[in-house]
Design a protein around this motif. Structure first.
Motif, PDB file in Angstrom:
ATOM      1  N   GLY A   3       0.822  -1.205   0.000  1.00 17.73           N
ATOM      2  CA  GLY A   3       0.000   0.000   0.000  1.00 17.73           C
ATOM      3  C   GLY A   3       0.855   1.254   0.000  1.00 17.73           C
ATOM      4  N   SER A 119      -1.965   3.213   7.324  1.00 20.26           N
ATOM      5  CA  SER A 119      -0.716   2.459   7.479  1.00 20.26           C
ATOM      6  C   SER A 119      -0.835   1.417   8.589  1.00 20.26           C
ATOM      7  N   SER A 122      -2.735  -1.464   7.203  1.00 21.29           N
ATOM      8  CA  SER A 122      -1.887  -2.248   6.299  1.00 21.29           C
ATOM      9  C   SER A 122      -0.968  -3.182   7.085  1.00 21.29           C
ATOM     10  N   ASN A 127      -4.988  -4.955   5.233  1.00 17.70           N
ATOM     11  CA  ASN A 127      -6.039  -4.258   4.486  1.00 17.70           C
ATOM     12  C   ASN A 127      -5.488  -2.924   3.994  1.00 17.70           C
ATOM     13  N   HIS A 128      -5.334  -2.792   2.672  1.00 13.13           N
ATOM     14  CA  HIS A 128      -4.735  -1.588   2.096  1.00 13.13           C
ATOM     15  C   HIS A 128      -5.774  -0.628   1.520  1.00 13.13           C
ATOM     16  N   VAL A 168       3.881   1.099   9.103  1.00 11.81           N
ATOM     17  CA  VAL A 168       3.500  -0.271   8.747  1.00 11.81           C
ATOM     18  C   VAL A 168       4.390  -1.280   9.471  1.00 11.81           C
TER      19      VAL A 168
END
Length: 226
Positions: A3, A119, A122, A127-128, A168
């Protein structure tokens, strides 16, 4: 990290398109677009300040953050970096143009709940979706910013990658500290700085915006004690 990578590429592609448009703008139109951009950035800043609920956190963050930024002289360091890059590309434009575009775009793309929460999602769940949505918004914004602020906007993609990528990678460790209240105050403080950017774009002030940037991260620490 996919992402974050998509978001960084969106800024690069959008910024490249903006540079193409920039070369076709007459100077008078470019100046008018710069003022229009300043008004839009002012709106973004004012809207973001409404996210904060604790004025004490905001005031302390700005005060301590400014002291840190001034001691480190971050604005001068960034200008020097921009000047070196400018010379490397043998650009005949204003030496401060790259620095201006880099700082303005970096803050606008990184400050806000979507950058932080997206972030975290992600990193924690894979889940982006929110980052993809932000990527689309940044793509459109980078076209507009690069068409007026130039090549420095593309360099902000590096900041986006490092900033969001760090969240992230560290998401499982920092998630407990990035509560809704903390994110709101970070957005509020960052938005105050964005208002400073807008005033600079409108030629109302010449604020050394980069020296205020450390303030954005102080709510994380302050909420541990207040």
């Amino acid at each position: 990290m996919i992402g974050t990578l998509v978001n960084s590429l969106a800024v690069i592609v959008g910024g490249s398109l903006g540079l193409i448009l920039n070369s076709r703008f007459p100077e008078k139109l470019g100046n008018s677009l710069m003022k229009a951009l300043g008004l839009c950035v002012l709106l973004i800043g004012i809207t973001g300040t409404l996210e904060g609920e604790n004025q004490l956190i905001t005031v302390i963050s700005m005060a301590i953050g400014t002291i840190i930024g001034e001691c480190l002289d971050l604005d001068k360091r960034l200008d020097n970096l921009g000047n070196r890059i400018q010379k490397k590309f043998n650009s005949a434009s204003d030496d401060n143009k790259i620095s201006q575009g880099f700082v303005n775009a970096s803050l606008i793309f990184c400050v806000g709940a979507m950058s932080i929460v997206g972030s975290l999602q992600s990193g924690l769940t894979g889940n982006h979706q929110m980052i993809y949505t932000k990527s689309l918004l940044d793509f459109v914004s980078s076209i507009i910013f690069a068409s007026t602020l130039g090549f420095g906007v593309l360099l902000s993609s590096v900041v986006v990658f490092i900033y969001q990528g760090s969240i992230v990678l560290l998401s499982q460790y920092i998630a407990p500290y990035l509560t809704e209240a903390v994110i709101g105050e970070m957005t509020c403080v960052g938005s105050l700085i964005i208002i400073g950017l807008a005033l600079n774009l409108l030629d109302i002030t010449k604020i050394k915006v980069m020296n205020y940037v450390p303030a954005i991260f102080l709510p994380i620490l302050l909420y541990l004690f207040i």
